[in-house]
Design an enzyme around this catalytic site. Structure first.
Site, PDB file in Angstrom:
ATOM      1  N   HIS A   1       0.851  -1.181   0.000  1.00 26.55           N
ATOM      2  CA  HIS A   1       0.000   0.000   0.000  1.00 26.55           C
ATOM      3  C   HIS A   1       0.887   1.230   0.000  1.00 26.55           C
ATOM      4  O   HIS A   1       1.945   1.248   0.645  1.00 26.55           O
ATOM      5  CB  HIS A   1      -0.887  -0.001   1.247  1.00 26.55           C
ATOM      6  CG  HIS A   1      -1.453   1.348   1.589  1.00 26.55           C
ATOM      7  ND1 HIS A   1      -0.927   2.127   2.606  1.00 26.55           N
ATOM      8  CD2 HIS A   1      -2.476   2.063   1.068  1.00 26.55           C
ATOM      9  CE1 HIS A   1      -1.604   3.255   2.692  1.00 26.55           C
ATOM     10  NE2 HIS A   1      -2.547   3.249   1.780  1.00 26.55           N
TER      11      HIS A   1
ATOM     12  N   ASN B   1       0.382   5.755  -0.314  1.00 29.06           N
ATOM     13  CA  ASN B   1      -0.360   6.946  -0.692  1.00 29.06           C
ATOM     14  C   ASN B   1       0.421   8.176  -0.276  1.00 29.06           C
ATOM     15  O   ASN B   1       1.149   8.151   0.720  1.00 29.06           O
ATOM     16  CB  ASN B   1      -1.771   6.953  -0.083  1.00 29.06           C
ATOM     17  CG  ASN B   1      -1.771   7.397   1.363  1.00 29.06           C
ATOM     18  OD1 ASN B   1      -1.845   8.583   1.675  1.00 29.06           O
ATOM     19  ND2 ASN B   1      -1.675   6.425   2.272  1.00 29.06           N
TER      20      ASN B   1
ATOM     21  N   HIS C   1      -7.703  -4.882  18.212  1.00 28.25           N
ATOM     22  CA  HIS C   1      -8.615  -5.950  18.617  1.00 28.25           C
ATOM     23  C   HIS C   1      -7.974  -7.320  18.478  1.00 28.25           C
ATOM     24  O   HIS C   1      -8.449  -8.290  19.079  1.00 28.25           O
ATOM     25  CB  HIS C   1      -9.917  -5.877  17.807  1.00 28.25           C
ATOM     26  CG  HIS C   1      -9.758  -6.130  16.343  1.00 28.25           C
ATOM     27  ND1 HIS C   1      -9.220  -5.199  15.488  1.00 28.25           N
ATOM     28  CD2 HIS C   1     -10.064  -7.209  15.568  1.00 28.25           C
ATOM     29  CE1 HIS C   1      -9.207  -5.683  14.246  1.00 28.25           C
ATOM     30  NE2 HIS C   1      -9.717  -6.903  14.269  1.00 28.25           N
TER      31      HIS C   1
ATOM     32  N   GLY D   1     -16.844  13.022   0.401  1.00 29.90           N
ATOM     33  CA  GLY D   1     -17.512  12.939  -0.894  1.00 29.90           C
ATOM     34  C   GLY D   1     -16.646  12.378  -2.003  1.00 29.90           C
ATOM     35  O   GLY D   1     -16.827  12.724  -3.167  1.00 29.90           O
TER      36      GLY D   1
ATOM     37  N   ASN E   1     -14.825   9.194  -4.363  1.00 30.01           N
ATOM     38  CA  ASN E   1     -15.381   8.162  -5.217  1.00 30.01           C
ATOM     39  C   ASN E   1     -15.407   6.832  -4.460  1.00 30.01           C
ATOM     40  O   ASN E   1     -14.357   6.287  -4.102  1.00 30.01           O
ATOM     41  CB  ASN E   1     -14.528   8.046  -6.487  1.00 30.01           C
ATOM     42  CG  ASN E   1     -15.079   7.044  -7.466  1.00 30.01           C
ATOM     43  OD1 ASN E   1     -15.036   5.843  -7.223  1.00 30.01           O
ATOM     44  ND2 ASN E   1     -15.588   7.522  -8.583  1.00 30.01           N
TER      45      ASN E   1
END
Length: 296
Positions: free
Chosen positions: A127, A129, A195, A278, A280
């Site tokens: 991953h 970003n 958890h 808001g 996608n």
């Protein structure tokens, strides 16, 4: 519905530069993953090689949109490399949590976000970003982290982990020798499933609201993180993609993917931000793996 929002020209120019960088990085990463797809050995990956499906989208609120790049192939079972840019206003609830948005909730943003779920359990999920966001204050955020699927690869001393962390440190050190240790520790803390009392993967770096006071330095650092990812992950894939795997390896991979789903839906800030701001929905939730298992 589009809106007309007025922002300082300097901020708009900075967002435009960040957006252009993220979009160019998206194209380069997609091209490299397609090369890897072509190189995958046919005896392990007999299906035809695939290509990215690029889907532009437009925001329903504010101004902006982005391009989702979706992939389902023989080497990479599912991947998404997405860019976005927005000029919009935070909701009153979100404005309370964003620096500089308490008096004026208008913001601009640009980002790239990717997730790669390889078919082979021997190849780690990854991953990455990076993003630019500006209200009355501006900052960068992002990082990259690696998630090996097999227990034998999940040590910090494993080859893939050492290679990945060395690349992230090489991205940090030219800017500040303290950043790698700081952002590695933040990554270990962030990508943790309380958890289950276990980490999601072997980490990497994670940073948010990064503002040294020098935009050019911080922008160069964010570009270095993207370059480091583009260099190191294909090396790891090429090293692992020819290794055979067993049914037991595949079963272990599907269970480990379940941990990935749990983190993204319960704790991931990017998922929560995108849904509340808001974004996608298709690109936001494309981080979910295509197949997953929770054994009874």
């Amino acid at each position: 519905m589009s809106e007309t929002l007025t922002l300082p020209p300097e901020i708009l120019e900075r967002r435009a530069r960040a957006q252009a960088w993220f979009e160019s990085l998206q194209q380069r990463i997609c091209a490299e993953l397609e090369r890897l797809e072509d190189e995958a050995p046919e005896e392990l990956y007999p299906e035809p090689a695939s290509r990215f499906d690029f889907r532009p989208w437009t925001r329903e609120t504010g101004v902006g949109g982005g391009t989702g790049a979706f992939f389902a192939g023989r080497l990479f079972e599912k991947a998404g490399i997405h860019t976005s840019a927005a000029t919009a206003r935070f909701s009153p609830e979100m404005a309370k949590t964003m620096p500089g948005a308490d008096k004026d909730p208008t913001y601009v943003s640009a980002s790239i976000s990717l997730i790669v779920h390889p078919r082979s359990p021997r190849v780690p999920t990854v991953h990455m970003n990076t993003r630019f966001l500006s209200t009355a204050e501006s900052w960068f955020g992002g990082g990259a982290d690696l998630t090996p699927m097999l227990d034998e690869q999940r040590s910090q001393e494993a080859d893939d982990a050492r290679l990945f962390h060395a690349a992230m440190q090489a991205a940090c050190d030219p800017f500040d020798p303290e950043w790698y240790g700081k952002y590695k520790a933040w990554c270990d803390e962030y990508f943790f499933l309380p958890h289950r009392n276990e980490p999601r993967g072997i980490g990497g770096i994670f940073y948010d609201r990064h503002n040294s006071g020098d935009f050019e330095k911080d922008f160069a650092f964010t570009r270095a993180v993207g370059e480091a990812f583009l260099e190191v992950y294909p090396k790891i894939v090429r090293h692992r993609m020819s290794e055979p795997w067993t049914d037991a390896d595949r079963a272990e991979q599907l269970v480990r993917r379940g941990r990935y789903v749990e983190f993204n839906l319960l704790y991931d800030r990017g998922t929560m931000f995108g849904l509340k701001a808001g974004g996608n929905i298709t690109t936001i939730l494309s981080s979910m793996p295509p197949l997953v298992a929770w054994p009874v």
